[in-house]
Design a protein around this motif. Structure first.
Motif, mmCIF file in Angstrom:
data_model
loop_
_atom_site.group_PDB
_atom_site.id
_atom_site.type_symbol
_atom_site.label_atom_id
_atom_site.label_comp_id
_atom_site.label_asym_id
_atom_site.label_seq_id
_atom_site.Cartn_x
_atom_site.Cartn_y
_atom_site.Cartn_z
ATOM 1 N N ALA A 116 62.725 -68.808 78.369
ATOM 2 C CA ALA A 116 62.846 -69.378 77.102
ATOM 3 C C ALA A 116 61.291 -70.037 76.717
ATOM 4 O O ALA A 116 60.956 -69.845 75.679
ATOM 5 C CB ALA A 116 63.863 -70.635 76.873
ATOM 6 N N THR A 117 60.632 -70.696 77.789
ATOM 7 C CA THR A 117 59.504 -71.188 77.370
ATOM 8 C C THR A 117 58.376 -69.628 77.296
ATOM 9 O O THR A 117 57.629 -69.973 76.442
ATOM 10 C CB THR A 117 59.038 -71.688 78.718
ATOM 11 O OG1 THR A 117 59.939 -72.817 79.068
ATOM 12 C CG2 THR A 117 57.596 -72.432 78.696
ATOM 13 N N ALA A 118 58.196 -68.832 77.989
ATOM 14 C CA ALA A 118 57.551 -67.537 77.932
ATOM 15 C C ALA A 118 57.720 -67.043 76.599
ATOM 16 O O ALA A 118 56.569 -66.760 76.050
ATOM 17 C CB ALA A 118 57.790 -66.603 79.006
ATOM 18 N N ARG A 119 58.983 -66.876 75.943
ATOM 19 C CA ARG A 119 59.184 -66.318 74.826
ATOM 20 C C ARG A 119 58.603 -67.065 73.630
ATOM 21 O O ARG A 119 57.938 -66.683 72.525
ATOM 22 C CB ARG A 119 60.695 -66.152 74.638
ATOM 23 C CG ARG A 119 61.229 -64.968 75.349
ATOM 24 C CD ARG A 119 62.644 -64.621 74.698
ATOM 25 N NE ARG A 119 63.562 -65.845 74.789
ATOM 26 C CZ ARG A 119 64.498 -66.056 75.853
ATOM 27 N NH1 ARG A 119 64.585 -65.305 76.858
ATOM 28 N NH2 ARG A 119 65.274 -67.015 75.643
ATOM 29 N N ARG A 120 58.698 -68.495 73.733
ATOM 30 C CA ARG A 120 58.509 -69.290 72.778
ATOM 31 C C ARG A 120 56.685 -69.404 72.528
ATOM 32 O O ARG A 120 56.352 -69.551 71.685
ATOM 33 C CB ARG A 120 58.839 -70.987 73.075
ATOM 34 C CG ARG A 120 58.461 -71.781 71.714
ATOM 35 C CD ARG A 120 59.115 -73.120 72.072
ATOM 36 N NE ARG A 120 58.643 -74.019 71.055
ATOM 37 C CZ ARG A 120 59.458 -74.425 69.960
ATOM 38 N NH1 ARG A 120 60.405 -73.384 69.882
ATOM 39 N NH2 ARG A 120 59.075 -75.237 69.208
ATOM 40 N N TRP A 121 56.087 -69.488 73.801
ATOM 41 C CA TRP A 121 54.679 -69.259 73.614
ATOM 42 C C TRP A 121 54.085 -68.150 74.267
ATOM 43 O O TRP A 121 53.294 -68.001 74.938
ATOM 44 C CB TRP A 121 54.042 -70.542 74.562
ATOM 45 C CG TRP A 121 54.252 -71.930 73.809
ATOM 46 C CD1 TRP A 121 53.635 -72.333 72.716
ATOM 47 C CD2 TRP A 121 55.290 -72.701 73.932
ATOM 48 N NE1 TRP A 121 54.058 -73.727 72.315
ATOM 49 C CE2 TRP A 121 55.040 -73.946 73.255
ATOM 50 C CE3 TRP A 121 56.533 -73.099 74.941
ATOM 51 C CZ2 TRP A 121 55.789 -75.001 73.091
ATOM 52 C CZ3 TRP A 121 57.130 -74.024 74.712
ATOM 53 C CH2 TRP A 121 57.054 -75.219 74.015
ATOM 54 N N ARG A 122 54.424 -66.954 73.809
ATOM 55 C CA ARG A 122 54.162 -65.628 74.071
ATOM 56 C C ARG A 122 52.668 -65.521 73.983
ATOM 57 O O ARG A 122 52.188 -65.858 73.067
ATOM 58 C CB ARG A 122 54.884 -64.517 73.347
ATOM 59 C CG ARG A 122 54.844 -63.242 73.938
ATOM 60 C CD ARG A 122 55.377 -62.051 73.315
ATOM 61 N NE ARG A 122 56.965 -62.520 73.044
ATOM 62 C CZ ARG A 122 57.907 -62.220 73.681
ATOM 63 N NH1 ARG A 122 57.637 -61.514 75.085
ATOM 64 N NH2 ARG A 122 59.157 -62.413 73.588
ATOM 65 N N GLY A 123 52.129 -65.111 75.152
ATOM 66 C CA GLY A 123 50.651 -64.593 75.048
ATOM 67 C C GLY A 123 49.904 -66.018 75.675
ATOM 68 O O GLY A 123 48.380 -65.726 76.028
ATOM 69 N N LEU A 124 50.339 -67.233 75.659
ATOM 70 C CA LEU A 124 49.532 -68.272 76.100
ATOM 71 C C LEU A 124 49.722 -68.390 77.682
ATOM 72 O O LEU A 124 50.709 -67.963 78.362
ATOM 73 C CB LEU A 124 49.878 -69.650 75.776
ATOM 74 C CG LEU A 124 49.770 -69.913 74.251
ATOM 75 C CD1 LEU A 124 50.284 -71.277 73.788
ATOM 76 C CD2 LEU A 124 48.061 -69.652 73.920
ATOM 77 N N PRO A 125 48.588 -68.788 78.334
ATOM 78 C CA PRO A 125 48.663 -69.022 79.899
ATOM 79 C C PRO A 125 49.842 -70.259 80.136
ATOM 80 O O PRO A 125 49.893 -71.000 79.531
ATOM 81 C CB PRO A 125 47.391 -69.528 80.264
ATOM 82 C CG PRO A 125 46.199 -69.080 79.082
ATOM 83 C CD PRO A 125 47.265 -69.050 77.740
ATOM 84 N N LEU A 126 50.741 -69.496 81.002
ATOM 85 C CA LEU A 126 51.662 -70.420 81.470
ATOM 86 C C LEU A 126 51.823 -70.722 83.130
ATOM 87 O O LEU A 126 51.584 -70.078 83.969
ATOM 88 C CB LEU A 126 53.222 -69.613 81.436
ATOM 89 C CG LEU A 126 54.227 -70.129 81.677
ATOM 90 C CD1 LEU A 126 54.637 -71.482 81.000
ATOM 91 C CD2 LEU A 126 55.428 -69.282 81.615
ATOM 92 N N VAL A 127 51.880 -71.931 83.345
ATOM 93 C CA VAL A 127 51.714 -72.757 84.631
ATOM 94 C C VAL A 127 53.196 -73.354 84.781
ATOM 95 O O VAL A 127 53.579 -73.851 83.842
ATOM 96 C CB VAL A 127 50.289 -73.665 84.814
ATOM 97 C CG1 VAL A 127 50.656 -74.353 86.035
ATOM 98 C CG2 VAL A 127 49.337 -72.854 84.553
ATOM 99 N N VAL A 128 53.640 -73.306 86.043
ATOM 100 C CA VAL A 128 54.947 -73.807 86.294
ATOM 101 C C VAL A 128 54.781 -74.788 87.539
ATOM 102 O O VAL A 128 53.759 -74.860 88.277
ATOM 103 C CB VAL A 128 55.979 -72.694 86.776
ATOM 104 C CG1 VAL A 128 56.220 -71.572 85.453
ATOM 105 C CG2 VAL A 128 55.476 -72.018 88.086
ATOM 106 N N GLY A 129 55.667 -75.593 87.492
ATOM 107 C CA GLY A 129 55.532 -76.672 88.644
ATOM 108 C C GLY A 129 56.883 -77.702 88.588
ATOM 109 O O GLY A 129 57.889 -77.557 87.835
ATOM 110 N N GLY A 130 56.754 -78.900 89.182
ATOM 111 C CA GLY A 130 57.530 -79.734 89.093
ATOM 112 C C GLY A 130 57.416 -80.828 90.414
ATOM 113 O O GLY A 130 56.556 -80.544 91.145
ATOM 114 N N ARG A 131 58.326 -81.813 90.233
ATOM 115 C CA ARG A 131 58.099 -82.778 91.446
ATOM 116 C C ARG A 131 59.504 -82.677 92.476
ATOM 117 O O ARG A 131 60.443 -82.528 91.862
ATOM 118 C CB ARG A 131 58.157 -84.294 90.900
ATOM 119 C CG ARG A 131 59.060 -85.079 90.278
ATOM 120 C CD ARG A 131 59.190 -86.553 90.244
ATOM 121 N NE ARG A 131 59.689 -86.780 91.671
ATOM 122 C CZ ARG A 131 58.758 -87.492 92.523
ATOM 123 N NH1 ARG A 131 57.796 -87.614 92.115
ATOM 124 N NH2 ARG A 131 59.482 -87.965 93.571
ATOM 125 N N SER A 132 59.200 -82.848 93.791
ATOM 126 C CA SER A 132 60.181 -83.098 94.751
ATOM 127 C C SER A 132 60.949 -81.752 94.722
ATOM 128 O O SER A 132 60.533 -80.548 94.938
ATOM 129 C CB SER A 132 60.778 -84.235 94.602
ATOM 130 O OG SER A 132 61.609 -84.442 95.633
#
Length: 216
Positions: A88-104
């Motif tokens: 869903a995130t990749a579709r919404r901002w298609r073409g922008l650099p995408l970094v993923v992450g989280g805590r614990s």
């Protein structure tokens, strides 16, 4: 301005909580831990401060949290919810650099599921092992990440100190960066006698620099 988007998953609806500038240069998708939600200290600091640096921050609430349950789902359920959020995130901002992450636990999920279209991974307080049980290591989840990775770890984290994680990071020199938060435990927030504002600044600066390095 913060706004939300519901995301259907196989485990029920999840939720994207978005803090973004009008025209972002990059996007950071973050997952929360098993013992707290998206307002944990480090996740909140990133959501509040990265948009002014041109980075949209998307915090994903797993379906178990949206449903009001107190216990996180099994790893496969968390991974399935995360992949739906990533799509869903990749579709919404298609073409922008995408970094993923989280805590614990969210960092574990991001590491297990690290793949395109993500360009890198940020692991906040990666739980290398249960407290007092170093023999039950989750090192392989972090070591298996093939993307560039930033690990931000507390000096005194009972789930694995920065020193304990340093070997795993050094094994992948050039693609992994380790940042230690002095005097901090698993929350990454130092005690009252330390400087929590300074810790937030360190986390935000490290994350912003890492994201920028992936789309120069």
């Amino acid at each position: 301005m913060t706004h939300t988007i519901d995301v259907p998953t196989d485990a029920g609806p999840g939720r994207l909580v978005i803090d973004a500038p009008r025209t972002p240069d990059a996007v950071l998708l973050l997952g929360h831990g098993a013992g707290g939600g998206i307002d944990q200290f480090n996740l909140r600091a990133l959501a509040e401060r990265l948009p002014e640096r041109g980075i949209a921050v998307v915090r994903f609430e797993q379906p178990w949290l949206v449903a009001g349950r107190k216990v996180a789902g099994a790893p496969r359920t968390l991974d399935a919810g995360w992949r739906a959020a990533l799509d869903a995130t990749a579709r919404r901002w298609r073409g922008l650099p995408l970094v993923v992450g989280g805590r614990s636990a969210g960092a574990r999920v991001a590491c297990r599921c690290a793949a395109e279209p993500a360009a890198g991974v940020i692991a906040l307080a990666f739980p290398l092992h249960p407290p007092g049980k170093p023999e039950k290591s989750r090192r392989d989840e972090l070591a298996g990440v093939e993307l560039p990775a930033l690990v931000i770890q507390g000096e005194k984290d009972p789930f694995g100190t920065a020193r304990e994680l340093s070997e795993t990071v050094q094994d992948n020199a050039g693609t992994r960066t380790l940042v230690e938060i002095p005097a901090a435990g698993h929350s990454l927030q130092p005690g009252r006698r330390s400087d929590p504002t300074g810790a937030a600044r360190t986390i935000v600066d490290a994350a912003a620099g890492f994201v920028a390095s992936l789309h120069r």
